[in-house]
Design an enzyme around this catalytic site. Structure first.
Site, mmCIF file in Angstrom:
data_model
loop_
_atom_site.group_PDB
_atom_site.id
_atom_site.type_symbol
_atom_site.label_atom_id
_atom_site.label_comp_id
_atom_site.label_asym_id
_atom_site.label_seq_id
_atom_site.Cartn_x
_atom_site.Cartn_y
_atom_site.Cartn_z
ATOM 1 N N GLY A 15 73.419 109.879 63.429
ATOM 2 C CA GLY A 15 74.545 110.766 63.160
ATOM 3 C C GLY A 15 75.839 110.068 62.786
ATOM 4 O O GLY A 15 76.914 110.618 63.000
ATOM 5 N N ASN A 17 76.956 109.641 59.791
ATOM 6 C CA ASN A 17 77.612 110.461 58.764
ATOM 7 C C ASN A 17 78.278 111.686 59.390
ATOM 8 O O ASN A 17 79.368 112.077 58.976
ATOM 9 C CB ASN A 17 76.610 110.891 57.688
ATOM 10 N N LEU A 89 65.487 114.682 58.422
ATOM 11 C CA LEU A 89 64.232 114.188 57.861
ATOM 12 C C LEU A 89 63.220 115.278 57.518
ATOM 13 O O LEU A 89 62.168 114.991 56.961
ATOM 14 C CB LEU A 89 63.595 113.179 58.826
ATOM 15 N N LYS A 90 63.517 116.517 57.864
ATOM 16 C CA LYS A 90 62.565 117.603 57.584
ATOM 17 C C LYS A 90 62.926 118.307 56.279
ATOM 18 O O LYS A 90 64.103 118.375 55.920
ATOM 19 C CB LYS A 90 62.600 118.634 58.718
ATOM 20 N N LEU A 91 61.902 118.835 55.635
ATOM 21 C CA LEU A 91 62.157 119.659 54.454
ATOM 22 C C LEU A 91 62.728 121.002 54.923
ATOM 23 O O LEU A 91 62.165 121.632 55.823
ATOM 24 C CB LEU A 91 60.853 119.884 53.689
ATOM 25 N N ASN A 106 73.181 117.362 50.636
ATOM 26 C CA ASN A 106 72.473 116.254 51.273
ATOM 27 C C ASN A 106 73.076 114.954 50.747
ATOM 28 O O ASN A 106 73.610 114.903 49.648
ATOM 29 C CB ASN A 106 70.982 116.298 50.924
ATOM 30 N N HIS A 108 71.942 110.940 50.017
ATOM 31 C CA HIS A 108 70.782 110.053 49.901
ATOM 32 C C HIS A 108 71.297 108.630 49.651
ATOM 33 O O HIS A 108 72.199 108.439 48.828
ATOM 34 C CB HIS A 108 69.894 110.511 48.739
ATOM 35 N N ASP A 149 65.351 115.661 47.538
ATOM 36 C CA ASP A 149 66.206 114.788 46.711
ATOM 37 C C ASP A 149 66.284 115.176 45.240
ATOM 38 O O ASP A 149 66.599 114.326 44.399
ATOM 39 C CB ASP A 149 65.729 113.321 46.817
ATOM 40 N N GLU A 178 78.814 105.765 52.031
ATOM 41 C CA GLU A 178 78.434 107.133 52.445
ATOM 42 C C GLU A 178 79.534 107.724 53.317
ATOM 43 O O GLU A 178 79.919 108.885 53.173
ATOM 44 C CB GLU A 178 77.122 107.125 53.235
HETATM 45 C C1 GRF Z 1 71.930 107.751 55.800
HETATM 46 O O1 GRF Z 1 71.679 106.558 55.128
HETATM 47 C C2 GRF Z 1 71.698 108.911 54.888
HETATM 48 O O2 GRF Z 1 71.980 108.644 53.559
HETATM 49 C C3 GRF Z 1 70.244 109.150 55.038
HETATM 50 O O3 GRF Z 1 69.957 108.874 56.386
HETATM 51 C C4 GRF Z 1 70.933 108.006 56.915
HETATM 52 C C5 GRF Z 1 71.526 108.730 58.085
HETATM 53 O O4 GRF Z 1 72.328 107.942 58.880
HETATM 54 N N1 GRF Z 1 69.882 110.447 54.544
HETATM 55 P P1 GRF Z 1 73.167 108.617 60.034
HETATM 56 O O5 GRF Z 1 72.205 109.389 60.935
HETATM 57 O O6 GRF Z 1 74.179 109.522 59.417
HETATM 58 O O7 GRF Z 1 73.796 107.476 60.769
#
Ligand code: GRF
Length: 236
Positions: A15, A17, A89-91, A106, A108, A149, A178
């Site tokens: 988490g 982000n 990680l889930k669709l 999202n 990526h 994606d 990010e």
């Molecule tokens: C990030 O690299 C994001 O781009 C990807 O998963 C990672 C998540 O990191 N989808 P965090 O859980 O936000 O630390």
């Protein structure tokens, strides 16, 4: 969307982000156009849920992430205007991506449409970039549709790949951008400075990086100003 969009963040992992989004919105204070109202995780005990709890934000582990009707009902019941996937990680079930078309983002950790799709997450993405001998990677924010994606690209920020990189070094460099990029895009979409048109084109899509800051975003959008973080993130 209201004056201030209620945001649900969906995360499966640490988490970071989510944290960057919370921190940025706090820094914006009254100027913020988004409010994180709910954090949902596909895993009980995830770092993301911990971070939500620490901020007093409602958080929940989804018992059945593939139950689209239940997820949609929860989002609607919570008055969610914008859904933000951050390491989820889930669709997301189609019934939800349809209902939130143009209102679900999202991030990526590569430059889509390369190095994305099913199974491309975490270290695998960065390893694939290295294995391909690519010299540029980066972060991509996109609207979410029913495929992994593949939704319309909203913003990208390139980072260099160095000779001596391993997947971890590259992931750290990408994660840094990010954290600078995603919170600003979330706020800009909440403010409707960026939107998905009926023909699947993104109005206000932009690129950040060595080409001179943010393209196509209103220059007077002070919420987007990159300032010192941009300098820091660009000093590779
Ligand atoms: C990030 O690299 C994001 O781009 C990807 O998963 C990672 C998540 O990191 N989808 P965090 O859980 O936000 O630390």
């Amino acid at each position: 969307m209201n004056e201030r969009a209620r945001v649900a963040v969906l995360a499966s992992g640490g988490g970071s982000n989510l944290q960057a989004i919370l921190d940025h919105l706090e820094t914006l204070g009254e100027r913020r156009r988004a409010e994180v109202a709910l954090v949902l995780s596909s895993r009980a005990g995830s770092g993301a849920l911990e971070r939500a709890r620490a901020r007093g934000i409602a958080g929940e582990a989804l018992a059945r992430p593939d139950d689209g009707d239940a997820l949609l009902a929860l989002l609607e019941r919570s008055g969610i205007g914008l859904v933000v996937l951050a390491g989820y990680l889930k669709l997301v079930p189609r019934v939800v991506t349809r209902a939130y078309r143009g209102r679900m983002l999202n991030i990526h950790p590569a430059l889509l449409p390369a190095f994305g799709g099913p199974g491309m997450y975490g270290a695998r993405v960065h390893q694939a970039v290295l294995d391909a001998g690519a010299r540029i990677s980066g972060a991509t924010v996109h609207f979410v549709d029913e495929e992994y994606d593949r939704g319309a690209i909203v913003a990208q920020w390139p980072v260099p790949v160095f000779e001596e990189d391993d997947a971890r070094a590259l992931s750290e460099r990408v994660l840094k951008v990010e954290h600078a990029l995603y919170p600003r895009v979330v706020d800009a979409v909440a403010a409707e400075a960026i939107a998905l048109d009926d023909d699947d084109r993104v109005r206000g899509a932009f690129l950040v990086g060595p080409y001179g800051s943010a393209f196509a975003l209103p220059r007077d959008d002070s919420n987007f100003s990159l300032g010192q973080e941009m300098d820091a993130a660009l000093s590779f």
